[in-house]
Structure formats: structure tokens, C-alpha cells
Enzyme design. Structure first.
Site: not given
Ligand code: UDX
Length: 437
Positions: A85, A121, A208, A254, A257, A264, A327
Site C-alpha cells: 500500500t 497496512t 498498526k 531511542l 542519528g 513503512c 537500516k
Molecule cells: C517498522 C516497524 O518496526 C515494524 O513493526 C512494522 O511492521 C514495519 O515498520 P522496519 O521498517 O523494518 O519496521 O524498520 P525499523 O526497525 O522499525 O526501523 C525503521 C527506521 O528507523 C530505520 O531507518 C532505522 O534505522 C530507524 N531507527 C530505528 C532509528 O533511527 N533509531 C532507532 O532507535 C530505531
């Protein structure tokens, strides 16, 4: 049980493979022929730890197949809708065309008692509209909303051992029957004691986006604190450690950066704001606009910091960027902060070279004008600045003394607060990071 999975991207491919592991017979349906062919060979079309093994295992049992022909889903008892989506071009709202196309494909196949399970979603209200479509089609099938919370990089674990199940259903007999069917699908995880929340359709859809909004807010909160730290000489990583010890706050998510990206969080908070506007409660989510702005400002700040480090201009400077994926443990570059920074630096006249252990192919498709290197050693050759933008373990573990021999100037910016500043400074580097002195 016989199960179909419509949409075999990041969510559906993992879901299909995991359902086979749980003992079900699964057919995955996708419109992209190359993707289907790759999955049928046991090759995951994207990088996800554990998925290739699970695919091979499932294909070998003969209980897992992938097809472009939706008709092959006929006879399945439970149909999962796992299509994308994405954000609509030029708008904040979500594009629901793939969800409706999946229902179009399903309608002629459904039998009374079948269950259609929505996992994509969606903006709240979509499930109700889809349930109506099933009723109008006199399919006798029931819709249930069962959002997915998997994280890329941990998708297999999150699917096989989720931290909770959420079922949204209508409160009638069919809704009840559909929920018990879904219990059979998830019998293994439920047997392990995974918590389950049974709710109405609206709540299940909201769970969600509420969860993703909270996570995005947590990250932007700490990045806002990083801005304060930059203005005062404080250290955001110590601040996060200190407030994180309060169990009500918690240390996870937390990490300050360059901010959040991916397929998502960014699009989900925007679609949520758009939906709130349609519902006449836009004020309830105006804070998410700020969450989005804080997140985007970090990317600009990163370029500014590079400019400061290069003595006021990045024009003609050779900058090595470590990381392209949004990530670690992912080759996904959708809305990747790393690539956004790379593109901005290049547009502002720097000679950037990007490297990543997994995401170079995807990054090249998106930004063909950027220069890419296969290894860190190649990327940093004669660099005047090294910037870490994705905290891959191999970058966190780099030896600053070895790297020092390859660069022209020992300047590093830690865009993820993942390096050990003392080790880098001891090796003669100028170390800078977002939110730290
Ligand atoms: C996210 C949700 O965590 C998950 O539950 C949902 O189903 C889909 O979206 P995802 O997109 O795989 O998952 O990545 P996530 O691990 O949540 O990280 C998202 C972004 O946040 C990344 O770019 C990561 O680098 C950033 N991030 C994460 C930070 O900048 N700081 C943090 O402390 C954690």
C-alpha cells in the site's frame, strides 16, 4: 490447512514461507513474474536473513508454490492479503489499488466459510469497505483484519514468534467462525502463549498505524533532543541511556542519528495524517507532521555537518558514504536516509562514493548517477571525509587505524552514533556525530 498468500513482497514472501514451516500447504500469488520465478527457485528476491533457507525447506516439502495465476488459489480455506500500500504520487494518502485488485482476483474463487485475512497496512475504514465487497459478491467468505508487525531483518522470527496477534472481525457468527479458523492457522504460536487481542475491524486497522506512529515519534523525539544537544554541547547518547533506564520510557528506539526511513514508517505516518483529515480529526495527528519534519531535518543537518567538516564547502570533495540501506540487515533503499544524504551531497557538488554490503544493486537502480564501490576499502580510497549512514556490523567493527592508511584526510562523521569515538580519536581521526560534542 490450505492457504493462499496474495502479494509476495517483503511481507507476503516471508509469510508464505513461514506458513509452510507451520505445516500448512501454501500457494503464493504475485503479479510480478520474475519475482515468482525467483521464489520458485528458492531464491529470495530481497535480502532477509533466514528466508532463503525457509524457502528451500518449504519448496522441498512440495507444500509451497508460487504462481502468477490467481486461479491456483481456488480451494484454499484461508486467503492472506499481503500486497503493498505505497504512498500515492504527490499525495500523503495510501494507494489501495493493489488491495482492491487482490479482492477482484479472490471474489470468483471464494466459497462459503472461507476466510480472507487482511495483513496489508491500510487506512482505517478500508477493511469495512472490503468486507462489504465480499458481501456484495455473495461469496459467503468472511473478512478478518490481522495486521503484521514484522521488522525487516527479523521478519522470519517476527512471523514465526510474533509478540502479539491482533484480530479484527465483525461481531457476528461469521466473524467468530473466522477468528477460530485463524486460531488454527496460528496454532503453534498461540500454543507458545503469544498474547492475542480480539477487536473490531477499525481497532485492528488502527493498531498498526498507531504502533508505527509511536515508533516514529520515539525516534523523532530523540532526534529533537539531539538538536538541543547540538545547541548546548550535550551528548544525546548519554541522554538516551539515562532516560532509557526509566522502564516507562525504555532505551529501545531511542537511537539518535540520521533518522528513520524504509517502506513503512514514513509512508504510514503520512497516510495516517491524510486519513485523519478525511475523518475530520486532523488536529489529533498534527504532531506527526512535526515528527516527519524533525526526521527530514536530520538529513539536511548531516549534509551541513559534512560541509562544516570540509571547511565550509563540499564542492569537489571526495566523500565516502558507508551504507545505502535504510537500516542494517536489509537491502531495502525505500526512503533511505543514507541515499537521501548521498544524493543531496552529490547535487551540492561533492564527489560521493557509496558502499553497502547488500543494497548497492537497489541503490543503483534508484540513483544511477551516484558512484558505487563494492567494498569499504575501495569506497574510502583517497576520501577526504568518511560518513557512516547505516550501522551494519561490519562498519561498527571497522579498525580506524587500518582505514586511516587509505584516506586522504582522517575525518569521520558517525550518522548513526554507532562507532566508538575514543577508538577513532585515538587513531588520529576527527570524529563528529549528530547530537554529540
Ligand atoms: C517498522 C516497524 O518496526 C515494524 O513493526 C512494522 O511492521 C514495519 O515498520 P522496519 O521498517 O523494518 O519496521 O524498520 P525499523 O526497525 O522499525 O526501523 C525503521 C527506521 O528507523 C530505520 O531507518 C532505522 O534505522 C530507524 N531507527 C530505528 C532509528 O533511527 N533509531 C532507532 O532507535 C530505531
Amino acid at each position: 490447512m490450505r492457504i493462499s498468500v496474495f502479494g509476495c513482497g517483503y511481507l507476503g514472501a516471508v509469510h508464505a514461507a513461514c506458513m509452510t514451516r507451520l505445516g500448512h500447504e501454501v500457494v503464493g500469488v504475485d503479479v510480478v513474474a520474475d519475482q515468482v520465478a525467483s521464489l520458485n527457485r528458492g531464491a529470495a528476491p530481497f535480502f532477509e536473513p533466514g528466508l532463503p533457507e525457509l524457502l528451500s525447506e518449504g519448496l522441498a516439502t512440495g507444500r509451497l508454490t508460487f504462481t502468477t495465476d490467481a486461479a491456483e488459489a481456488a480451494g484454499c480455506d484461508v486467503h492472506f492479503v499481503c500486497v503493498g500500500t505505497p504512498q500515492k504520487a504527490g499525495e500523503n494518502a495510501a494507494d489501495l489499488r493493489y488491495v482492491h485488485a487482490a479482492i477482484d482476483d479472490l471474489l470468483p474463487l471464494l466459497r462459503a466459510g472461507d476466510v480472507v485475512v487482511g495483513k496489508s497496512t491500510v487506512p482505517v475504514g478500508t477493511a469495512e469497505a472490503l468486507a462489504e465487497r465480499l458481501d456484495e459478491g455473495a461469496s459467503g467468505a468472511e473478512l478478518i483484519w490481522n495486521p503484521e508487525f514484522l521488522r525487516e531483518g527479523f521478519a522470519v522470527k517476527d512471523t514465526l514468534h510474533p509478540d502479539r496477534f491482533v484480530y479484527g472481525a465483525r461481531s457476528n457468527e461469521q466473524g467468530e467462525r473466522a477468528k477460530r479458523r485463524l486460531d488454527e492457522v496460528y496454532a503453534v504460536a498461540l500454543g507458545e502463549g503469544t498474547p492475542k487481542i480480539e477487536a473490531d475491524l477499525a481497532t485492528a486497522q488502527l493498531v498498526k498505524v498507531a504502533a508505527n506512529s509511536f515508533l516514529a515519534t520515539k525516534i523523532s523525539f530523540i532526534n529533537a533532543m539531539a538538536e538541543l544537544c547540538e545547541a548546548t554541547g550535550a551528548d544525546v547518547t548519554l541522554l538516551a541511556d539515562a532516560i532509557g533506564h526509566d522502564a516507562r520510557i525504555g532505551r529501545r528506539f531511542l537511537n539518535a542519528g540520521v533518522g528513520f526511513g524504509g517502506g513503512c514508517l514514513p509512508k504510514d505516518i503520512r497516510a495516517f495524517m491524510a486519513r485523519a483529515g478525511e475523518l475530520g480529526v486532523d488536529q489529533a495527528l498534527t504532531f506527526l507532521r512535526e515528527v516527519d519534519s524533525i526526521n527530514m531535518r536530520r538529513r539536511v543537518r548531516m549534509v551541513d555537518l559534512a560541509r562544516e567538516e570540509c571547511g565550509g564547502s563540499i564542492v569537489g570533495r571526495r566523500i565516502a558514504l558507508l551504507g545505502a540501506a535504510f537500516k542494517p540487515d536489509s537491502d531495502d533503499v525505500r526512503d533511505s536516509p543514507a541515499l537521501s544524504v548521498a544524493a543531496q551531497m552529490q547535487l551540492q557538488g561533492a564527489h560521493v562514493v557509496v558502499t553497502d554490503p547488500q543494497a548497492i544493486d537497489n541503490a543503483r537502480k534508484k540513483w544511477p548517477d551516484l558512484a558505487f564501490a563494492d567494498t569499504v576499502e575501495e569506497a574510502v580510497k583517497a576520501a577526504e571525509l568518511v560518513v557512516v549512514l547505516t550501522e551494519w556490523p561490519e562498519y561498527v567493527g571497522l579498525d580506524p587505524r587500518q582505514l586511516a592508511e587509505r584516506v586522504d584526510a582522517k575525518r569521520v562523521i558517525d550518522g548513526r552514533n554507532c562507532l566508538d569515538p575514543t577508538a577513532w580519536r585515538d587513531a588520529g581521526w576527527t570524529y563528529r556525530a549528530l547530537g554529540r560534542p
